[in-house]
Design a protein around this motif. Structure first.
Motif, PDB file in Angstrom:
ATOM      1  N   SER A 139      47.515  37.009  49.933  1.00  0.00           N
ATOM      2  CA  SER A 139      47.116  35.876  49.102  1.00  0.00           C
ATOM      3  C   SER A 139      46.472  36.333  47.812  1.00  0.00           C
ATOM      4  CB  SER A 139      46.128  34.999  49.885  1.00  0.00           C
ATOM      5  OG  SER A 139      44.941  35.740  50.138  1.00  0.00           O
ATOM      6  N   SER A 140      46.235  35.378  46.913  1.00  0.00           N
ATOM      7  CA  SER A 140      45.533  35.663  45.663  1.00  0.00           C
ATOM      8  C   SER A 140      44.146  36.209  45.933  1.00  0.00           C
ATOM      9  CB  SER A 140      45.430  34.391  44.813  1.00  0.00           C
ATOM     10  OG  SER A 140      46.699  33.928  44.429  1.00  0.00           O
ATOM     11  N   LEU A 141      43.497  35.649  46.954  1.00  0.00           N
ATOM     12  CA  LEU A 141      42.152  36.095  47.277  1.00  0.00           C
ATOM     13  C   LEU A 141      42.164  37.545  47.745  1.00  0.00           C
ATOM     14  CD1 LEU A 141      39.169  35.424  47.586  1.00  0.00           C
ATOM     15  CD2 LEU A 141      39.658  34.558  49.892  1.00  0.00           C
ATOM     16  N   PHE A 142      43.192  37.924  48.508  1.00  0.00           N
ATOM     17  CA  PHE A 142      43.278  39.306  48.970  1.00  0.00           C
ATOM     18  C   PHE A 142      43.430  40.265  47.793  1.00  0.00           C
ATOM     19  CE2 PHE A 142      45.846  42.995  50.044  1.00  0.00           C
ATOM     20  CZ  PHE A 142      45.095  43.560  51.057  1.00  0.00           C
ATOM     21  N   PHE A 143      44.350  39.940  46.873  1.00  0.00           N
ATOM     22  CA  PHE A 143      44.546  40.810  45.719  1.00  0.00           C
ATOM     23  C   PHE A 143      43.274  40.892  44.864  1.00  0.00           C
ATOM     24  CE2 PHE A 143      49.141  40.220  46.441  1.00  0.00           C
ATOM     25  CZ  PHE A 143      49.545  41.533  46.357  1.00  0.00           C
ATOM     26  N   THR A 144      42.605  39.777  44.722  1.00  0.00           N
ATOM     27  CA  THR A 144      41.389  39.757  43.913  1.00  0.00           C
ATOM     28  C   THR A 144      40.303  40.628  44.543  1.00  0.00           C
ATOM     29  OG1 THR A 144      41.866  37.533  43.119  1.00  0.00           O
ATOM     30  CG2 THR A 144      39.598  38.285  42.924  1.00  0.00           C
ATOM     31  N   GLU A 145      40.095  40.473  45.852  1.00  0.00           N
ATOM     32  CA  GLU A 145      39.087  41.287  46.539  1.00  0.00           C
ATOM     33  C   GLU A 145      39.482  42.767  46.528  1.00  0.00           C
ATOM     34  OE1 GLU A 145      36.190  40.373  47.483  1.00  0.00           O
ATOM     35  OE2 GLU A 145      36.463  38.222  47.188  1.00  0.00           O
ATOM     36  N   SER A 183      45.487  35.778  38.667  1.00  0.00           N
ATOM     37  CA  SER A 183      44.940  34.921  37.603  1.00  0.00           C
ATOM     38  C   SER A 183      45.316  33.464  37.795  1.00  0.00           C
ATOM     39  CB  SER A 183      45.456  35.402  36.241  1.00  0.00           C
ATOM     40  OG  SER A 183      46.880  35.295  36.190  1.00  0.00           O
ATOM     41  N   LEU A 184      45.703  33.129  39.018  1.00  0.00           N
ATOM     42  CA  LEU A 184      46.197  31.778  39.255  1.00  0.00           C
ATOM     43  C   LEU A 184      45.079  30.758  39.438  1.00  0.00           C
ATOM     44  CD1 LEU A 184      48.806  30.188  39.613  1.00  0.00           C
ATOM     45  CD2 LEU A 184      48.710  30.660  42.065  1.00  0.00           C
ATOM     46  N   PHE A 185      43.978  31.184  40.001  1.00  0.00           N
ATOM     47  CA  PHE A 185      42.907  30.243  40.326  1.00  0.00           C
ATOM     48  C   PHE A 185      41.659  30.540  39.498  1.00  0.00           C
ATOM     49  CE2 PHE A 185      45.534  30.686  44.162  1.00  0.00           C
ATOM     50  CZ  PHE A 185      45.931  29.364  44.320  1.00  0.00           C
ATOM     51  N   ASP A 186      41.083  29.496  38.951  1.00  0.00           N
ATOM     52  CA  ASP A 186      39.924  29.661  38.071  1.00  0.00           C
ATOM     53  C   ASP A 186      38.748  30.329  38.778  1.00  0.00           C
ATOM     54  OD1 ASP A 186      41.391  28.511  36.137  1.00  0.00           O
ATOM     55  OD2 ASP A 186      40.323  26.592  36.110  1.00  0.00           O
ATOM     56  N   ASP A 187      38.541  30.008  40.060  1.00  0.00           N
ATOM     57  CA  ASP A 187      37.366  30.545  40.740  1.00  0.00           C
ATOM     58  C   ASP A 187      37.495  32.033  41.054  1.00  0.00           C
ATOM     59  OD1 ASP A 187      39.381  30.119  42.547  1.00  0.00           O
ATOM     60  OD2 ASP A 187      38.080  29.381  44.148  1.00  0.00           O
ATOM     61  N   LEU A 188      38.695  32.602  40.887  1.00  0.00           N
ATOM     62  CA  LEU A 188      38.881  34.030  41.114  1.00  0.00           C
ATOM     63  C   LEU A 188      38.719  34.859  39.850  1.00  0.00           C
ATOM     64  CD1 LEU A 188      42.000  33.994  43.500  1.00  0.00           C
ATOM     65  CD2 LEU A 188      39.572  33.975  44.103  1.00  0.00           C
ATOM     66  N   VAL A 189      38.732  34.192  38.707  1.00  0.00           N
ATOM     67  CA  VAL A 189      38.675  34.909  37.427  1.00  0.00           C
ATOM     68  C   VAL A 189      37.434  35.797  37.312  1.00  0.00           C
ATOM     69  CG1 VAL A 189      38.472  34.605  34.922  1.00  0.00           C
ATOM     70  CG2 VAL A 189      40.144  33.280  36.212  1.00  0.00           C
TER      71      VAL A 189
END
Length: 801
Positions: A139-145, A183-189
């Motif tokens: 997921s996006s969260l996984f890549f971000t972390e 960069s899809l979700f604002d809260d991950l920026v």
């Protein structure tokens, strides 16, 4: 590598500085008991032993993360996490991986000396996760972390160089290939930017260039994030953090400079470049590094280019305007360019105080969308920074060229007129329907008023100086006064800057006839004041209930007396007089008092030789007395009317018919008021409050005995005598006592003999009238007569016996 900053969690620091949160320690954290945390770690250890990860174990994982950045992860817990992630027989749910990576990140950032063995094993596990078959479902969260953890690993000073290079290589690969997810979700920026910050601060030239490309290009991708001002501020402070705390390499700074100058001019790229360049400026303000000074020059040049393009573009970029204004505010001692100054003015009028857009939306389509938009703006970063941006705006004005200054001045003055007209319409439309929305709009307008005040003060410091042409000074002064009148309704506090500006511009105007006329003629006409300008056939409009309009007229009524001497009588008659008499009937005491003060100022102005002016004064007296007395008591304040009467008897020609008219009106009104009560003398004392208006008029008439000219005095004495003899005995006693004292203290040798004789006659007539009515009580009158005799003993005057 330079010294590390004390900022442990860069993403939280970025959010705090961008206004996303107020306290990083409270972010995503719920206090957890030590017992629950110990139990959670025990549950995870149990899952490893049993080779089974259930929903209960996932809940334990969440319990740990609920403590947020307050959680401490020790080496034994890291060994447990690494074991769980590297055990092939343990099937983990996909949503658990970001949580495990977050725990490792907390350990890396909080550990003062992380174990090299644990670092190496953690990096290996991370590489395995990204290379496994599971990567297709990440997921996006996984890549971000994962990015955040890779950046944190690379930022460790003691990490082996080959391990750092491996982390940075994987970091760049993910950024370049998976930008849509990260960069899809604002809260991950914030986390993505923090990961970039760690990586930029520790990378070599090759990786530094690739990461910098991602930083300034990620917003330009097809599936980039929604551009928000808070993200822009994060970019600004990220660049500041990286440059000031970590980068000393001249080669890196050169790359940074080239990137700023050569990046794309598209909207999203400009957005990140503006904030990045501003971050470089902010870092250079805090450092004396020669490299940063060179970077500063490049940043200034690029900001000027973007601002020039934005001003010349017909379709203004809302986010870019906000970012430029915030960037200039955060930068501090920023350079001055006319393009930046114009951009700042446009941002202030359309983005920081977007009242025109709000009013248009509400008037055209009133609904929940408009309400939500206003509320959202009130809590936005750009609005909270309005004061700082205004300060920068005023500094920019001081350094701008004359052409830009004049253009922006006119924009501000037009803005004030627009707000006045539009807010009145919206307030009248929403009154009784949505008072909360009106209040929220007024909060924005109050801040806009403060902006106008500080800008106007800056203008006066530049324009009201000896080396500026007098006509320019007068034009500016009039425009400022008119603008202040438009926004006077929003003045909710006493400001020294406001008073200083008013004194400066009013002083410039009040001794120039042309300027005075220009100011007076800007006042709304009588027809405009009494007509509603809202398209609603069913709306009932009452002029005195329009508070914004009333505030504007009150402003005029306070300023006009300072320049009444220079207002031609024809202009006063046509423009001021109708409004003056209209607002004498206003229920607000401040407004009516100001109306009487304006009348007094005009009556006392001019030379006696000006026949046209004298003639107008005499005409106005008739309207003045009618308007004043019809509202007394009640609307008309006695002090205001008394000052008006005193002025007209003092400044009009001796023996003027209108003075006779004034005296007659006052006597008739006093007679009407006094005759409303019973003739029984006891009622005069019992009804003290009810009789107060009548007593005040009697007192005014007594004062006129020493003010009116000799030609009018006989008529006044005759009318006053007729009034007194009809009063109850207690009323007669009160008036005669006052008369005795007044005449006894008089030094006027011209009128005193006549007054002495008149008082004696009045005393006799009053006594006779009392006896004829049969309402006299001897025991009371004796005491009164004794006092009267004592007062006039030296003058051989004896009151009635």
């Amino acid at each position: 590598m330079a010294k590390q900053t004390q900022t442990l969690f860069l993403e939280e620091w970025l959010k705090t500085n961008s206004g996303v949160i107020s306290n990083p320690n409270s972010t995503n954290s719920t206090p957890q008991s030590a017992r629950s945390i110990i139990q959670a770690w025990a549950d995870l250890r149990e899952s490893l032993n049993q080779k089974l990860f259930t929903q209960q174990h996932y809940q334990s994982l969440q319990t740990l993360l609920n403590s947020g950045i307050a959680l401490y992860v020790a080496d034994p817990q890291v060994k447990l996490i690494v074991s769980v992630l590297s055990t092939p027989d343990l099937s983990l749910p996909s949503e658990s991986f970001p949580l495990f990576l977050r725990l490792l990140y907390i350990w890396v950032r909080k550990s003062s000396k992380p174990s090299p063995v644990l670092i190496n094993s953690s990096i290996n596990v991370l590489f395995q996760l990204f290379s496994s078959q599971f990567v297709a479902n990440k997921s996006s969260l996984f890549f971000t972390e994962g990015l955040l953890l890779l950046g944190a690993f690379s930022f460790i000073p003691s990490i082996p160089e080959n391990s750092r290079t491996q982390c940075l290589e994987l970091f760049c690969k993910i950024m370049e290939e998976e930008y849509k997810l990260v960069s899809l979700f604002d809260d991950l920026v914030p986390s993505v930017l923090a990961a970039m910050g760690y990586a930029l601060s520790s990378s070599g030239i090759i990786h530094f260039t690739r990461i910098l490309d991602s930083l300034f290009g990620i917003w330009n991708k097809e599936a980039g994030p929604t551009s928000t001002v808070s993200h822009g501020l994060m970019v600004l402070h990220l660049v500041e953090w990286v440059l000031y705390n970590c980068i000393q390499s001249h080669e890196k700074i050169t790359i940074f400079s080239r990137q700023i100058l050569e990046s794309s001019n598209t909207s999203y790229a400009s957005f990140s470049i503006v904030m990045g360049a501003s971050g470089a400026l902010r870092a250079s303000n805090r450092s004396t590094s020669s490299g940063l000074m060179e970077l500063r020059s490049c940043a200034e040049k690029r900001l000027e280019i973007i601002a020039s393009d934005l001003i010349s573009n017909e379709h203004k970029d809302s986010v870019l305007l906000q970012c430029i204004s915030l960037a200039l505010a955060r930068t501090g001692d920023v350079f001055t360019k006319d393009s930046l100054f114009s951009c700042l003015a446009l941002a202030i009028l359309t983005e920081i105080f977007p009242l025109k857009r709000f009013y248009t939306n509400i008037l055209s389509f009133y609904g929940n969308k408009g309400i939500h938009e206003v509320k959202q703006h009130l809590h936005s970063v750009i609005f909270k920074e309005a004061g700082v941006i205004t300060g920068v705006f005023c500094k920019q004005y001081a350094q701008a060229n004359e052409t830009s200054k004049s253009k922006v001045e006119n924009l501000i003055w037009d803005f004030c007129q627009d707000v006045y007209m539009s807010h009145r319409q919206v307030a009248l439309m929403l009154q009784g329907k949505d008072d909360q929305l009106i209040q929220e709009l007024e909060k924005i307008a109050e801040s806009a008023f403060l902006m106008v005040v500080f800008f106007a003060l800056a203008v006066t410091k530049q324009k009201l100086v000896p080396n500026v042409h007098k006509q320019i000074q007068l034009d500016i002064s009039v425009k400022i006064l008119v603008s202040f009148s438009c926004l006077e309704y929003f003045r909710r506090m006493r400001l020294s800057e406001y008073m200083d500006t008013i004194r400066g511009v009013a002083g410039s105007v009040q001794e120039n006839e042309t300027a005075c006329v220009s100011f007076v003629q800007s006042i709304p006409s009588y027809a405009d004041l009494t007509t509603v300008h809202v398209s609603s056939n069913k709306m009932e409009f009452t002029w005195y209930k329009d508070e914004m309009q009333t505030s504007r007229i009150l402003f005029y009524l306070r300023v006009i007396p300072t320049c009444a001497e220079y207002i031609p009588s024809s202009v006063f008659k046509k423009t001021v007089a109708p409004i003056l008499f209209l607002y004498m009937g206003h229920p607000n005491g401040k407004v009516t008092r100001a109306s009487h003060s304006t009348f007094v100022a005009f009556i006392s102005s001019g030379q006696d030789s000006d026949d046209e002016r004298v003639s107008l004064k005499e005409q106005l007296v008739y309207y003045y007395m009618q308007r004043s007395l019809e509202g007394y008591p009640g609307v008309t304040p006695f002090e205001g009317m008394a000052s008006g009467v005193a002025a007209l008897v003092r400044y009009l020609p001796a023996g003027s018919p209108c003075i006779f008219y004034c005296v007659n009106c006052l006597v008739e009104k006093a007679h009407t008021l006094c005759s409303q009560f019973p003739k029984d003398h006891d009622s005069w004392n019992d009804l003290h409050d009810e009789l107060e208006p009548c007593k005040k008029l009697l007192d005014l008439l007594l004062r006129l005995l020493s003010l009116v000219d000799i030609q009018v005095l006989p008529s006044l004495m005759k009318l006053l005598a007729q009034l007194v003899v009809e009063l109850p005995e207690e009323g007669q006693n009160m008036v005669l006592n006052d008369l005795f004292a007044q005449v006894a203290d008089s030094d006027d040798v011209t009128r005193k003999p006549a007054l002495v004789s008149w008082v004696q006659s009045l005393s006799y007539l009053s006594s006779k009238a009392t006896i004829n009515r049969g309402d006299r009580k001897p025991e009371k009158s004796s005491a009164v007569n004794w006092n009267k005799g004592r007062l006039f003993g030296l003058n051989r005057i004896f009151p009635r016996m």
